[in-house]
Scaffold this motif. Structure first.
Motif, PDB file in Angstrom:
ATOM      1  N   ARG A 104     -55.212  32.377   8.984  1.00  0.00           N
ATOM      2  CA  ARG A 104     -54.931  32.191   7.554  1.00  0.00           C
ATOM      3  C   ARG A 104     -54.148  30.898   7.308  1.00  0.00           C
ATOM      4  NH1 ARG A 104     -56.684  33.024   2.652  1.00  0.00           N
ATOM      5  NH2 ARG A 104     -57.293  35.138   3.279  1.00  0.00           N
ATOM      6  N   LEU A 145     -65.871  25.015   2.371  1.00  0.00           N
ATOM      7  CA  LEU A 145     -64.614  25.709   2.090  1.00  0.00           C
ATOM      8  C   LEU A 145     -64.873  27.122   1.568  1.00  0.00           C
ATOM      9  CD1 LEU A 145     -61.579  25.100   2.253  1.00  0.00           C
ATOM     10  CD2 LEU A 145     -61.657  24.542  -0.193  1.00  0.00           C
ATOM     11  N   PHE A 186     -56.504  27.965   7.494  1.00  0.00           N
ATOM     12  CA  PHE A 186     -57.348  27.882   6.297  1.00  0.00           C
ATOM     13  C   PHE A 186     -56.559  27.372   5.097  1.00  0.00           C
ATOM     14  CE2 PHE A 186     -58.911  29.682   2.313  1.00  0.00           C
ATOM     15  CZ  PHE A 186     -60.152  29.064   2.270  1.00  0.00           C
ATOM     16  N   ASP A 187     -55.335  27.871   4.917  1.00  0.00           N
ATOM     17  CA  ASP A 187     -54.512  27.421   3.790  1.00  0.00           C
ATOM     18  C   ASP A 187     -54.250  25.917   3.875  1.00  0.00           C
ATOM     19  OD1 ASP A 187     -54.442  29.966   2.774  1.00  0.00           O
ATOM     20  OD2 ASP A 187     -52.447  30.454   3.564  1.00  0.00           O
ATOM     21  N   SER A 241     -57.534  24.118   2.959  1.00  0.00           N
ATOM     22  CA  SER A 241     -57.885  24.179   1.538  1.00  0.00           C
ATOM     23  C   SER A 241     -56.996  23.281   0.680  1.00  0.00           C
ATOM     24  CB  SER A 241     -57.801  25.625   1.036  1.00  0.00           C
ATOM     25  OG  SER A 241     -56.485  26.126   1.176  1.00  0.00           O
ATOM     26  N   GLN A 280     -65.921  29.149   4.533  1.00  0.00           N
ATOM     27  CA  GLN A 280     -64.766  29.404   5.402  1.00  0.00           C
ATOM     28  C   GLN A 280     -63.855  30.469   4.806  1.00  0.00           C
ATOM     29  OE1 GLN A 280     -63.660  25.279   5.520  1.00  0.00           O
ATOM     30  NE2 GLN A 280     -64.191  25.055   7.686  1.00  0.00           N
ATOM     31  N   ARG A 281     -63.701  30.442   3.496  1.00  0.00           N
ATOM     32  CA  ARG A 281     -62.886  31.471   2.834  1.00  0.00           C
ATOM     33  C   ARG A 281     -63.486  32.862   3.082  1.00  0.00           C
ATOM     34  NH1 ARG A 281     -62.794  29.330  -1.595  1.00  0.00           N
ATOM     35  NH2 ARG A 281     -60.671  28.523  -1.690  1.00  0.00           N
ATOM     36  N   GLU A 282     -64.805  32.961   2.976  1.00  0.00           N
ATOM     37  CA  GLU A 282     -65.463  34.250   3.224  1.00  0.00           C
ATOM     38  C   GLU A 282     -65.223  34.721   4.651  1.00  0.00           C
ATOM     39  OE1 GLU A 282     -69.600  34.209   2.264  1.00  0.00           O
ATOM     40  OE2 GLU A 282     -69.293  33.324   0.281  1.00  0.00           O
ATOM     41  N   GLU A 303     -61.482  35.835   4.965  1.00  0.00           N
ATOM     42  CA  GLU A 303     -61.239  37.089   4.256  1.00  0.00           C
ATOM     43  C   GLU A 303     -61.881  38.273   4.970  1.00  0.00           C
ATOM     44  OE1 GLU A 303     -62.468  36.374   0.253  1.00  0.00           O
ATOM     45  OE2 GLU A 303     -60.631  35.250  -0.254  1.00  0.00           O
TER      46      GLU A 303
END
Length: 251
Positions: free
Chosen positions: A128, A193, A131-132, A135, A196-198, A201
Motif C-alpha cells: 500500500r 494506475l 502504491f500511495d 499515485s 494497479q489500484r485494483e 485493493e
C-alpha cells in the motif's frame, strides 16, 4: 594481494567485460587472456577468475583452437541477479521484449493471487505504501520508476513462494526496460494506475481471484503499448503453431 581487494578487482573486471560484450566490442570471440589482462591492467590470475565467473554463468564457451567464444544471450543464466542486470543493459529487441512480457504474465498474476492469500500485515502495508507513493508522482519525476518497481517487487515478494521471490530481479529489470518505451504515452499513467489500484485493493481484501485478474489486465495494458512500439515477431515453424500476437504480448 588482499583477498577482499582481489575480489573487488575481479568484480570490476567482470563488469567491464560484460559491458564490452553487450556493446559488441569484442565480436564473437574474446581476445586472449594476456591481451585482456593488459587492457584491464590486471594480473592473469584476476583475469582468469573473472572469465571463470562468466563461464559459470553460461556467458562464455571455451573451445580448443577457437578461443573463448561469447555465447548467445539466450544461453545466459538469467536466474542470477548479476546476469539479469547485465542482460537488461543491452538494447531490447522484439523477441526479448516479447519474452519479458510473457514472463511477467506467467509470474506476476499468480504472485498477486498468492500475495492476497499469504501476505503478512507488514507486507500489505509495504504494498500500500508503494502504491500511495506511486499515485502521488508523475511519470517524469525521478522517484516514479523506483515506486513502480517497489510496488511490483513487493507483491512478488509477498507471494511467499521462494522461487517467485528469486525472480524479483527479472521483474525489476523488465519494468526498467519497458519504462522508456511507455513513459511518453499520455494515457499510460492513468490506465496503469487504475489497474494497479485494483490489484492493491484486491490483495488488501484477500481476494486472490480478483488480484490475479487485475494483475493480468495491468500487464495487458503495458503489453498493448509495447506491442505498438515493437511489432512482436511470430514464431512460424514446424515445431510449434504460430503465436497469436495478442497472446505473445500478454500471455
Amino acid at each position: 594481494m588482499d583477498e577482499n581487494k582481489e575480489r573487488s578487482l575481479v568484480a570490476k573486471v567482470m563488469d567491464g567485460l560484460v559491458s564490452g560484450i553487450v556493446e559488441q566490442k569484442y565480436g564473437a570471440i574474446l581476445p586472449p587472456q594476456d591481451v585482456l589482462s593488459k587492457e584491464f591492467d590486471v594480473s592473469r590470475t584476476v583475469m582468469r577468475e573473472a572469465l571463470s565467473m562468466l563461464l559459470a554463468r553460461h556467458m562464455l564457451d571455451v573451445r580448443p583452437k577457437t578461443g573463448t567464444r561469447i555465447r548467445p544471450m539466450s544461453d545466459w543464466r538469467l536466474i542470477d541477479e548479476d546476469v539479469v542486470s547485465w542482460r537488461f543493459r543491452a538494447t531490447p529487441d522484439q523477441a526479448f521484449l516479447r519474452d519479458v512480457i510473457e514472463f511477467r504474465m506467467l509470474i506476476e498474476p499468480r504472485a498477486a493471487a498468492l500475495a492476497a492469500a499469504r501476505a503478512t500485515p507488514d507486507e500489505l502495508a509495504g504494498i500500500r505504501e508503494a502504491f500511495d507513493a506511486l499515485s502521488s508522482l508523475e511519470t517524469g519525476e525521478p522517484e516514479f520508476q523506483a515506486a513502480d518497481v517497489a510496488l511490483h517487487t513487493r507483491i512478488v515478494a509477498a507471494s511467499g513462494n521462494q522461487f517467485f521471490q528469486q525472480m524479483t530481479a527479472i521483474v525489476r529489470g523488465a519494468l526498467v526496460t519497458v519504462y522508456p518505451i511507455v513513459q511518453g504515452i499520455a494515457t499510460m499513467r492513468e490506465a496503469t494506475l487504475g489497474a494497479q489500484r485494483e490489484v492493491v485493493e484486491a490483495i488488501g481484501a484477500r481476494d486472490a481471484a480478483a488480484a490475479e485478474r487485475a494483475m493480468s489486465r495491468l500487464i495487458d495494458v503495458t503489453a498493448e503499448e509495447v506491442g505498438r512500439a515493437f511489432s512482436f515477431e511470430r514464431r512460424e515453424d514446424s515445431s510449434s503453431p504460430p503465436i497469436d500476437e495478442s497472446q505473445s504480448a500478454g500471455a
